[in-house]
Design a protein around this motif. Structure first.
Motif, PDB file in Angstrom:
ATOM      1  N   VAL A 167       1.099  -0.920  -0.037  1.00 45.53           N
ATOM      2  CA  VAL A 167      -0.257  -0.240  -0.165  1.00 45.53           C
ATOM      3  C   VAL A 167       0.860   0.968  -0.223  1.00 45.53           C
ATOM      4  O   VAL A 167       1.595   1.587   0.688  1.00 45.53           O
ATOM      5  CB  VAL A 167      -1.013  -0.313   1.205  1.00 45.53           C
ATOM      6  CG1 VAL A 167      -1.667   1.172   1.359  1.00 45.53           C
ATOM      7  CG2 VAL A 167      -2.086  -1.475   1.698  1.00 45.53           C
ATOM      8  N   HIS A 168       0.100   2.231  -0.804  1.00 44.87           N
ATOM      9  CA  HIS A 168       1.769   3.336  -1.189  1.00 44.87           C
ATOM     10  C   HIS A 168       0.297   4.796  -0.978  1.00 44.87           C
ATOM     11  O   HIS A 168      -0.607   4.881  -1.449  1.00 44.87           O
ATOM     12  CB  HIS A 168       1.961   3.294  -2.599  1.00 44.87           C
ATOM     13  CG  HIS A 168       3.127   2.225  -2.710  1.00 44.87           C
ATOM     14  ND1 HIS A 168       3.043   1.085  -2.669  1.00 44.87           N
ATOM     15  CD2 HIS A 168       4.354   2.822  -2.811  1.00 44.87           C
ATOM     16  CE1 HIS A 168       3.771   0.425  -3.643  1.00 44.87           C
ATOM     17  NE2 HIS A 168       5.346   1.002  -2.777  1.00 44.87           N
ATOM     18  N   SER A 169       0.970   5.969  -0.179  1.00 50.22           N
ATOM     19  CA  SER A 169       0.391   6.781  -0.501  1.00 50.22           C
ATOM     20  C   SER A 169       0.236   7.745  -1.871  1.00 50.22           C
ATOM     21  O   SER A 169       1.119   7.151  -2.070  1.00 50.22           O
ATOM     22  CB  SER A 169       0.840   7.705   0.692  1.00 50.22           C
ATOM     23  OG  SER A 169       1.919   8.167   0.427  1.00 50.22           O
ATOM     24  N   THR A 170      -0.278   8.208  -2.340  1.00 49.56           N
ATOM     25  CA  THR A 170      -1.151   8.582  -3.392  1.00 49.56           C
ATOM     26  C   THR A 170      -1.669  10.153  -3.804  1.00 49.56           C
ATOM     27  O   THR A 170      -2.247  10.334  -3.156  1.00 49.56           O
ATOM     28  CB  THR A 170      -1.257   8.118  -4.616  1.00 49.56           C
ATOM     29  OG1 THR A 170      -3.415   7.846  -4.602  1.00 49.56           O
ATOM     30  CG2 THR A 170      -1.033   6.492  -4.531  1.00 49.56           C
ATOM     31  N   ALA A 171      -0.765  11.008  -4.539  1.00 51.79           N
ATOM     32  CA  ALA A 171      -0.981  12.426  -4.429  1.00 51.79           C
ATOM     33  C   ALA A 171      -0.970  12.607  -6.025  1.00 51.79           C
ATOM     34  O   ALA A 171      -0.195  12.230  -7.001  1.00 51.79           O
ATOM     35  CB  ALA A 171      -0.480  13.260  -3.787  1.00 51.79           C
ATOM     36  N   LYS A 172      -1.840  13.845  -6.531  1.00 56.16           N
ATOM     37  CA  LYS A 172      -1.976  13.795  -8.014  1.00 56.16           C
ATOM     38  C   LYS A 172      -1.550  15.492  -8.142  1.00 56.16           C
ATOM     39  O   LYS A 172      -1.647  16.621  -7.355  1.00 56.16           O
ATOM     40  CB  LYS A 172      -3.220  13.949  -8.606  1.00 56.16           C
ATOM     41  CG  LYS A 172      -3.626  14.075  -9.775  1.00 56.16           C
ATOM     42  CD  LYS A 172      -4.823  13.959 -11.185  1.00 56.16           C
ATOM     43  CE  LYS A 172      -5.158  14.451 -11.823  1.00 56.16           C
ATOM     44  NZ  LYS A 172      -6.695  14.385 -12.251  1.00 56.16           N
TER      45      LYS A 172
END
Length: 281
Positions: A167-172
């Motif tokens: 599980v990775h945190s993501t941001a756009k």
């Protein structure tokens, strides 16, 4: 002697009343404190505090040793890039660490130079197909972890996503109008949960195409095999995949090997307009 019980009772009553007043005052103070606590409407974590998004980006940049990287003026590296089993670019890329000047020396003798104002192809008779894309794309991918908070960048935290069963945190990441060659491009950045390094980035390429067309075929770059160069973690293996929001990365479409990463401080004439060259647009 009969007055003593009355006196004691009066003292106790006064004491109880005073305690009650103190309790009421304390409760009122607490209630007032609760009322004045500000609520951040922009994703912040307290009055005047850094927003959650900014904190996320700062953490990534710290992990990549951005400040240490930018203390160097120039960085160069060898790149061996292929897509679909065919060589796309093989040679040496030299660039300012802030990406304001770029030079690519291909193994076939072709040169691409961005002076900070103009892009040149040398020799002038060389095929210029994809030259501008090569000039800015691969250097951008190399410098990507150090450009996350550049002027004109906008960030939005997104849901956690799974990459390679982790599980990775993501941001756009999106851009203001007029920023760079392709301001309509976007990236979804995956952050390693342990190292906080940029692990991957899904992206679209809008240069020369409509955004709706670009969004039909998003790709992903995955950064692998990090090594320490002057104490700075750098990926020496890039892998490219198809990508969808539902499935994440799909089929592998390309790869690149990065080697001989070296810092330089003297630009000499590296980024000057070469003889027998033409401007590329």
């Amino acid at each position: 002697m009969k007055l003593l019980p009355i006196f004691v009772f009066s003292v106790l009553l006064l004491s109880c009343n005073q305690k009650k007043k103190e309790n009421i005052s304390e409760n009122s103070r607490k209630a007032d404190t609760t009322k004045v606590i500000p609520v951040e409407t922009d994703g912040g974590i307290g009055d005047g505090a850094t927003s959650i998004t900014d904190l996320h980006i700062n953490t990534i940049e710290t992990a990549h040793k951005k400040e240490q990287f930018l203390k160097h003026k120039i960085v160069s590296f060898m790149i061996d890039l292929s897509f679909g089993g065919k060589e796309r670019l093989k040679g040496k890329i030299t660039m300012f660490t802030n990406s304001t000047k770029i030079r690519i020396d291909k193994n076939d003798g072709t040169k691409l130079i961005y002076t900070g104002d103009t892009s040149y192809l040398c020799p002038a008779e060389a095929n210029d197909k994809g030259a501008r894309f090569d000039m800015f794309t691969w250097s951008y991918f190399f410098g990507f972890p150090y450009k996350l908070s550049d002027s004109g960048t906008n960030w939005e935290m997104q849901q956690d996503r799974i990459l390679d069963k982790v599980v990775h945190s993501t941001a756009k990441l999106t851009f203001d109008e007029g920023v760079g060659d392709a301001p309509k491009d976007w990236y979804i950045v995956y952050t390693d949960p342990e190292t906080q390094l940029t692990q991957a980035a899904a992206y679209i390429v809008t240069l020369g195409k409509d955004i709706s067309k670009a969004e039909e075929d998003p790709h992903m770059i995955q950064y692998k095999e990090f090594t320490s160069v002057n104490g700075i973690p750098m990926s020496t293996k890039w892998e490219f995949y198809g990508w969808t929001s539902e499935k994440g990365k799909t089929e592998k479409i390309g790869e690149a090997t990065i080697s001989d990463i070296t810092f330089l401080e003297d630009e000499s004439d590296l980024f000057e307009k070469p003889a027998n060259s033409k401007v590329i647009n």
